[in-house]
Design a protein around this motif. Structure first.
Motif, short mmCIF file in Angstrom:
data_model
loop_
_atom_site.label_atom_id
_atom_site.label_comp_id
_atom_site.label_asym_id
_atom_site.label_seq_id
_atom_site.Cartn_x
_atom_site.Cartn_y
_atom_site.Cartn_z
N ALA A 1 0.75 -1.19 0.02
CA ALA A 1 -0.11 0.04 -0.01
C ALA A 1 0.84 1.34 -0.09
O ALA A 1 0.46 2.10 -0.79
N ALA A 2 2.04 1.19 0.78
CA ALA A 2 3.01 2.35 0.80
C ALA A 2 3.32 2.48 -0.57
O ALA A 2 3.63 3.78 -1.05
N ALA A 3 4.00 1.42 -1.25
CA ALA A 3 4.47 1.42 -2.39
C ALA A 3 3.36 2.25 -3.63
O ALA A 3 3.91 2.93 -4.34
N ALA A 4 2.16 1.65 -3.50
CA ALA A 4 1.22 2.40 -4.41
C ALA A 4 1.26 3.87 -4.18
O ALA A 4 1.04 4.86 -5.13
N VAL A 5 0.93 4.38 -2.89
CA VAL A 5 0.81 5.66 -2.69
C VAL A 5 2.25 6.23 -3.10
O VAL A 5 1.98 7.52 -3.67
N ARG A 6 3.42 5.91 -2.84
CA ARG A 6 4.72 6.55 -3.27
C ARG A 6 4.56 6.39 -4.95
O ARG A 6 4.99 7.50 -5.30
N GLU A 7 4.08 5.52 -5.75
CA GLU A 7 4.20 5.57 -7.07
C GLU A 7 3.32 6.51 -7.71
O GLU A 7 3.62 7.42 -8.54
N VAL A 8 2.15 6.69 -6.99
CA VAL A 8 1.00 7.75 -7.60
C VAL A 8 1.67 8.81 -7.33
O VAL A 8 1.74 9.95 -8.22
N TYR A 9 2.37 9.43 -6.34
CA TYR A 9 3.01 10.49 -6.01
C TYR A 9 3.94 10.93 -6.90
O TYR A 9 4.22 11.97 -7.49
N GLU A 10 4.90 10.02 -7.07
CA GLU A 10 6.20 10.16 -7.88
C GLU A 10 5.79 10.47 -9.31
O GLU A 10 6.35 11.25 -9.87
N GLU A 11 4.87 9.72 -9.81
CA GLU A 11 4.28 9.67 -11.11
C GLU A 11 3.36 11.03 -11.59
O GLU A 11 3.41 11.51 -12.78
N THR A 12 2.61 11.59 -10.61
CA THR A 12 1.40 12.24 -10.92
C THR A 12 1.54 13.47 -9.97
O THR A 12 0.48 14.39 -10.24
N ALA A 13 1.99 13.46 -8.77
CA ALA A 13 2.03 14.70 -7.89
C ALA A 13 0.76 14.61 -7.02
O ALA A 13 0.37 15.59 -6.25
N VAL A 14 -0.21 13.46 -7.46
CA VAL A 14 -1.26 13.38 -6.22
C VAL A 14 -0.91 12.58 -4.97
O VAL A 14 -0.45 11.50 -5.26
N GLU A 15 -1.62 13.09 -4.06
CA GLU A 15 -1.52 12.34 -2.78
C GLU A 15 -2.77 11.51 -2.62
O GLU A 15 -3.88 12.23 -3.07
N CYS A 16 -2.61 10.47 -2.45
CA CYS A 16 -3.72 9.54 -2.27
C CYS A 16 -3.69 8.48 -0.93
O CYS A 16 -2.69 8.24 -0.33
N VAL A 17 -4.81 7.96 -0.46
CA VAL A 17 -4.99 6.95 0.45
C VAL A 17 -5.56 5.64 -0.07
O VAL A 17 -6.53 5.64 -0.71
N PRO A 18 -4.84 4.59 0.05
CA PRO A 18 -5.48 3.48 -0.46
C PRO A 18 -6.68 2.83 0.56
O PRO A 18 -6.97 3.23 1.74
N GLU A 19 -7.87 2.40 -0.14
CA GLU A 19 -8.99 2.22 0.56
C GLU A 19 -9.12 0.68 0.75
O GLU A 19 -9.79 0.39 1.73
#
Length: 159
Positions: free
Chosen positions: A60-78
């Motif tokens: 889940a942390a990797a998904a959050v990191r990848e989203v931010y690194e690639e898109t600058a969007v902060e997200c929370v896994p549900e």
């Protein structure tokens, strides 16, 4: 796509042989129900955001990191929406990999969608009824993220 240092180190001794690697994908929705997609540098095609966890990193942390690194969007896994072993791939340099992908449904909580690294040509939000051309990989993940069904996995038969 940038190859993580730990994989370069593995390749120094493993050569081009098949490596079984973890992977994560994120289907990110905003408050309007739009899905975040990136147009990949390596293929030129739109897809969900994803990547490879670092050693010791939780999926889940990797998904959050990848989203931010690639898109600058902060997200929370549900929730986890899909677990799937993908078909082996061979890269132009003859390296072979097979990924075990864990897909998360995520909710955007901040940031402005933009290209944030060299892995994407473009980043944008799309209404789920007006998606660009997507491959089966991305379509299955978006479909599963939109349902309230349990985590999807490939059915198996008993011996």
């Amino acid at each position: 796509m940038a190859t993580p240092d730990f994989i370069r180190e593995l390749r120094a001794t493993a050569g081009h042989q098949l490596l079984f690697l973890p992977g994560v994908s994120a289907v990110v929705f905003d408050d309007a129900g739009r899905v975040l997609l990136g147009r990949r540098t390596d293929t030129g095609k739109w897809s969900v955001i994803g990547g490879i966890p670092e050693p010791g990193e939780q999926p889940a942390a990797a998904a959050v990191r990848e989203v931010y690194e690639e898109t600058a969007v902060e997200c929370v896994p549900e929730r986890v929406v899909l677990v799937q072993a993908l078909k082996p791939v061979e890269y132009p340099n003859s390296d072979r990999c097979q990924y075990m992908d864990i897909t998360f449904r995520c909710r955007a909580v901040g940031g402005e969608a933009r290209v944030n690294d060299d892995e994407s040509l473009d980043v944008a939000w799309f209404s789920v009824d007006a998606l660009p051309a997507l491959n089966e990989f991305a379509l299955l993940r978006i479909k599963q993220a939109l349902t309230d069904e349990p985590t999807w996995f490939e059915p198996t038969t008993l011996l």
